[in-house]
Design a protein around this motif. Sequence first.
Motif, short mmCIF file in Angstrom:
data_model
loop_
_atom_site.label_atom_id
_atom_site.label_comp_id
_atom_site.label_asym_id
_atom_site.label_seq_id
_atom_site.Cartn_x
_atom_site.Cartn_y
_atom_site.Cartn_z
N GLU A 33 53.52 30.29 37.52
CA GLU A 33 52.71 29.32 38.26
C GLU A 33 52.65 29.67 39.74
O GLU A 33 51.59 29.58 40.37
N GLN A 34 53.78 30.07 40.29
CA GLN A 34 53.81 30.45 41.71
C GLN A 34 52.97 31.71 41.95
O GLN A 34 52.25 31.79 42.94
N ASP A 36 50.41 32.71 40.22
CA ASP A 36 49.00 32.33 40.11
C ASP A 36 48.53 31.62 41.38
O ASP A 36 47.41 31.82 41.84
N HIS A 37 49.42 30.79 41.93
CA HIS A 37 49.08 30.08 43.17
C HIS A 37 48.89 31.07 44.31
O HIS A 37 47.90 30.98 45.06
N LYS A 39 48.23 34.22 44.10
CA LYS A 39 47.05 35.05 43.81
C LYS A 39 45.77 34.34 44.24
O LYS A 39 44.80 34.97 44.67
N GLY A 40 45.77 33.01 44.14
CA GLY A 40 44.59 32.24 44.48
C GLY A 40 44.46 31.89 45.95
O GLY A 40 43.44 31.32 46.37
N LEU A 41 45.48 32.21 46.76
CA LEU A 41 45.42 31.91 48.18
C LEU A 41 44.35 32.76 48.87
O LEU A 41 44.17 33.94 48.54
N ASP A 42 43.67 32.16 49.81
CA ASP A 42 42.63 32.88 50.55
C ASP A 42 43.23 33.47 51.82
O ASP A 42 43.23 32.86 52.87
N THR A 61 47.97 40.91 47.97
CA THR A 61 46.71 40.69 47.24
C THR A 61 46.42 41.84 46.29
O THR A 61 46.03 41.61 45.13
N ARG A 65 46.24 41.49 42.23
CA ARG A 65 44.92 41.68 41.65
C ARG A 65 45.03 42.30 40.25
O ARG A 65 44.18 42.08 39.40
N LYS A 67 47.56 41.69 38.22
CA LYS A 67 48.55 40.87 37.51
C LYS A 67 48.29 40.88 36.01
O LYS A 67 47.16 40.70 35.56
#
Length: 234
Positions: A33-34, A36-37, A39-42, A61, A65, A67
Motif C-alpha cells: 500500500e505504501q 502504491d501510494h 508511486k502515485g505521488l506527483d 519514480t 515505474r 513495480k
Amino acid sequence: MTESIPALCEANVSRAAIYRVLASLYFKELSEEQLDHIKGLDFSAFDGMDEEFSAGCADITAYLRRKNSATRQLLAADYAGAILGAGMHDERRATPYESVFTSEKGLMMQEARDEVYKTLLKAHLEVNPNLRVPEDHLSFMFEYLAVMAERCNESLQAGDFAEALENLQIEQSFHRDHLLNWIDAYCDCLESCAETRFYQGVAKMTRSFVYLDKELLNDLTEAVSEMVEDRVAA
C-alpha cells in the motif's frame, strides 16, 4: 501583516508533508500500500526545487515505474541490509540513529539519544516504549519537525506571533544540532550501501531536503520575527 500568514502556513504544510514521507521511508519496510501510494505521488511539483532532490525523485519514480510482484520483497531485502544492517558484521550500514554517526565508538543509545529524548519529552511527543526504538531514530526526528511545523501554524492562525517565532527558533536549533551534524555522513553511507535505485534516491532526497529546510526555516524565522517587531511597534 495577516496577508503573509497563508503563505507562511502553506510553507509549513509542505514541510510537514515532506518530512512525513521521509519518516515513513525510514521507519520500517514498506508495504504494498505504501509503495502504491509513493508511486502515485506527483513528484513533478518539486521539479526545480533542487538538483539533488529532483535526482532523488527521479530515482524513486523510475524504480517504481517497473513495480511488479517482486518489488516489495526486493526493497524489503535492501532495507534490511542497508538500513537495518541485517546479517552485516564488518561493514558499516546506514542504521538511522544519530548516536551511531556521532558517538566516538559508533554505538546506539549514546548522548544524542538522551538529548533527543529530552526534546521529545518537552514537546509531549514521547515515543511509544513498546516500539523499543531509541528516540534518535531519523523517523522520529522527521516526525518531530513535522509536528512542530503544524504547531507553528496553529500559533500563526491564532495570531500569537511570538509563540510561532519561539517554535521556529526551537526547530532551527534542533535541525542544526540533530540533523545537519550527521546527515551528510548518513546519506553518503546509505547511497553507497543501498543496492536499489529506490533507496539511493531516498538518500539523495533526504540530504537535499534537510539542507533546503535549513533555508526555509531561516526565511520563516525572519518573516515571523518581522511580524513580531511590527506588532510591538504598532
